[in-house]
Motif scaffolding. Sequence first.
Motif, short mmCIF file in Angstrom:
data_model
loop_
_atom_site.label_atom_id
_atom_site.label_comp_id
_atom_site.label_asym_id
_atom_site.label_seq_id
_atom_site.Cartn_x
_atom_site.Cartn_y
_atom_site.Cartn_z
N LEU A 1 -31.48 17.24 19.87
CA LEU A 1 -32.82 17.00 20.41
C LEU A 1 -33.85 17.38 19.36
O LEU A 1 -33.89 18.52 18.90
N TYR A 2 -34.70 16.42 19.00
CA TYR A 2 -35.72 16.66 17.98
C TYR A 2 -37.13 16.53 18.55
O TYR A 2 -37.39 15.67 19.39
N LYS A 3 -38.01 17.38 18.05
CA LYS A 3 -39.44 17.14 18.22
C LYS A 3 -39.81 16.06 17.20
O LYS A 3 -39.62 16.25 16.00
N THR A 4 -40.35 14.96 17.66
CA THR A 4 -40.58 13.84 16.73
C THR A 4 -41.92 13.91 16.02
O THR A 4 -42.18 13.13 15.11
N GLU A 5 -42.77 14.86 16.41
CA GLU A 5 -44.06 15.00 15.74
C GLU A 5 -43.94 15.99 14.59
O GLU A 5 -43.44 17.11 14.77
N HIS A 6 -44.41 15.58 13.42
CA HIS A 6 -44.37 16.45 12.24
C HIS A 6 -45.67 16.29 11.47
O HIS A 6 -46.04 15.17 11.08
N ASN A 7 -46.38 17.39 11.30
CA ASN A 7 -47.67 17.37 10.58
C ASN A 7 -48.62 16.31 11.14
O ASN A 7 -49.27 15.57 10.38
N GLY A 8 -48.66 16.24 12.46
CA GLY A 8 -49.60 15.33 13.11
C GLY A 8 -49.15 13.89 13.25
O GLY A 8 -49.86 13.07 13.82
N VAL A 9 -47.97 13.56 12.71
CA VAL A 9 -47.44 12.20 12.81
C VAL A 9 -46.27 12.19 13.78
O VAL A 9 -45.33 12.96 13.62
N ASN A 10 -46.35 11.32 14.78
CA ASN A 10 -45.25 11.18 15.73
C ASN A 10 -44.37 10.01 15.28
O ASN A 10 -44.76 8.86 15.36
N HIS A 11 -43.20 10.34 14.77
CA HIS A 11 -42.30 9.32 14.23
C HIS A 11 -41.56 8.63 15.38
O HIS A 11 -40.88 9.28 16.17
N GLN A 12 -41.71 7.31 15.44
CA GLN A 12 -41.04 6.52 16.47
C GLN A 12 -39.65 6.16 15.98
O GLN A 12 -39.49 5.33 15.09
N MET A 13 -38.65 6.79 16.57
CA MET A 13 -37.29 6.66 16.06
C MET A 13 -36.51 5.59 16.81
O MET A 13 -36.78 5.28 17.97
#
Length: 469
Positions: free
Chosen positions: A240-252
């Motif tokens: 389980l990952y948090k998909t937001e990193h440095n304000g960018v939500n990566h759509q996986m």
Amino acid sequence: MLVIPKIKKKLFFFISLVLTFSSLLAINFPVGPTGNRIVEKDDTAQFFLDLLREDDPYLTARALKYIEENWQEGYEIMLLEATYFARSKRHSNKLLQILQQKTGKKFGLDYDKWFQWIWKKEAAYPAEYFEYKSKLHRLIDPKFGKYFLNRSQQSTIRLDEVRWGGVLQDGIPPLRSPKMIRPLEATYLKDSAIVFGIEVNGDARAYPKQILAWHEMFVDEVGGIPVAGVYCTLCGTVVLYKTEHNGVNHQMGTSGFLYRSNKLMYDKATQSLWSTLEGEPVIGPLVGKGIRLDYLSVVTTTWGEWKKRHPDTKVLSLDTGHRRDYREGVAYRDYFATDDLMFTVPEIDKSLKNKDEILVIRLPEDPDENLAISSRFLKRKPIYKNSIGKTPFTVFTDKSGAHRVFKTNTIEFLEYDGNRTAKDSKGNKWTVKENSLEGPDGKILERFHSFNAFWFGYKAAFPDVTLIK
């Protein structure tokens, strides 16, 4: 990753159909007056692609001549992949003869042995391999081309170990903001059904294996946090990952490719490929940007045990928007029934059986600190204490076989009732919650993020992992 069962024996209808009409798909090349493609003398990638043009003997003969006369170390993987995807056995045998002649190896059509032999050597493929891999797989899905083209300086893993898993991009459709229901509505679930349980900011969710095996990923907001849960059916991991990193939500999404039998994700914005086990890009423009997704804990347990602990939980509805046979044990029945692999890995470690389950514990701040603990071992020891790096931890294994790991510092626990109560060496009682251990005077011990995996896949990804069994 759902694939046609005999993919390891190479040829099957889908590939045949795609390659038969390859000239109509994604690759358009200039042609000469005779109708043959014009190929520059040094266009190595194109010569290898022409090996697949069984409908044009001129092109294949010219490609074979070029490859024989210009052979160099590193061409093995390009010729092997052409052999693997050839439509007819007659043609694959023709390519195989050259492969065996140039390498001195006699593995026949045992692709596992060929791949393992190549992977045990130092990576020696030419820069053209990225172009070749891109154009080759564009014949299957035009979206695949973006993964590899012009990526030679944007890769942290061996490209020759990246293999197509048998599906198109998102061909195994992720569940995006899936419908969740209350426990009383989940009449399709038996108490003994395996579920993957998570709790984020008090929001408890259960994802039954019998549904998630058909989708391999869910993307949602849980407890106000955007997350992606990635299930690699082949290697047995749910991370389980948090998909937001440095304000960018990566759509996986699901890339359709594997690395050492572990699923590779992709992000929609850049089409970079991501490691499922490390939560970071490994091929593409995001490589080297310092991106590593934070991961949260997942517990593998039974539906009966999970809903007892979390009566307010939500659980996946059968109404997924897709038509699948969601009965328990249907997806991957044959794969889970044996210890055989669908896709080989560089080396098989027989310390455990391939698909023996392990608990994985890593330090996010120091990924080299890496432990794998046999689930069978932990079931014999409901309380197990150890340390990783300088961090002491205790694993509590409940009656369903679910493992929860907590950073316990100097506190030693002597008793655990297999449910919610643990007792330390001073006689203090502690409550085992999903993300914390709560003790006397409001003391709280933090959950150590962990997940389960099959031994073979995790060992292949992390050869230096320490095993406790």
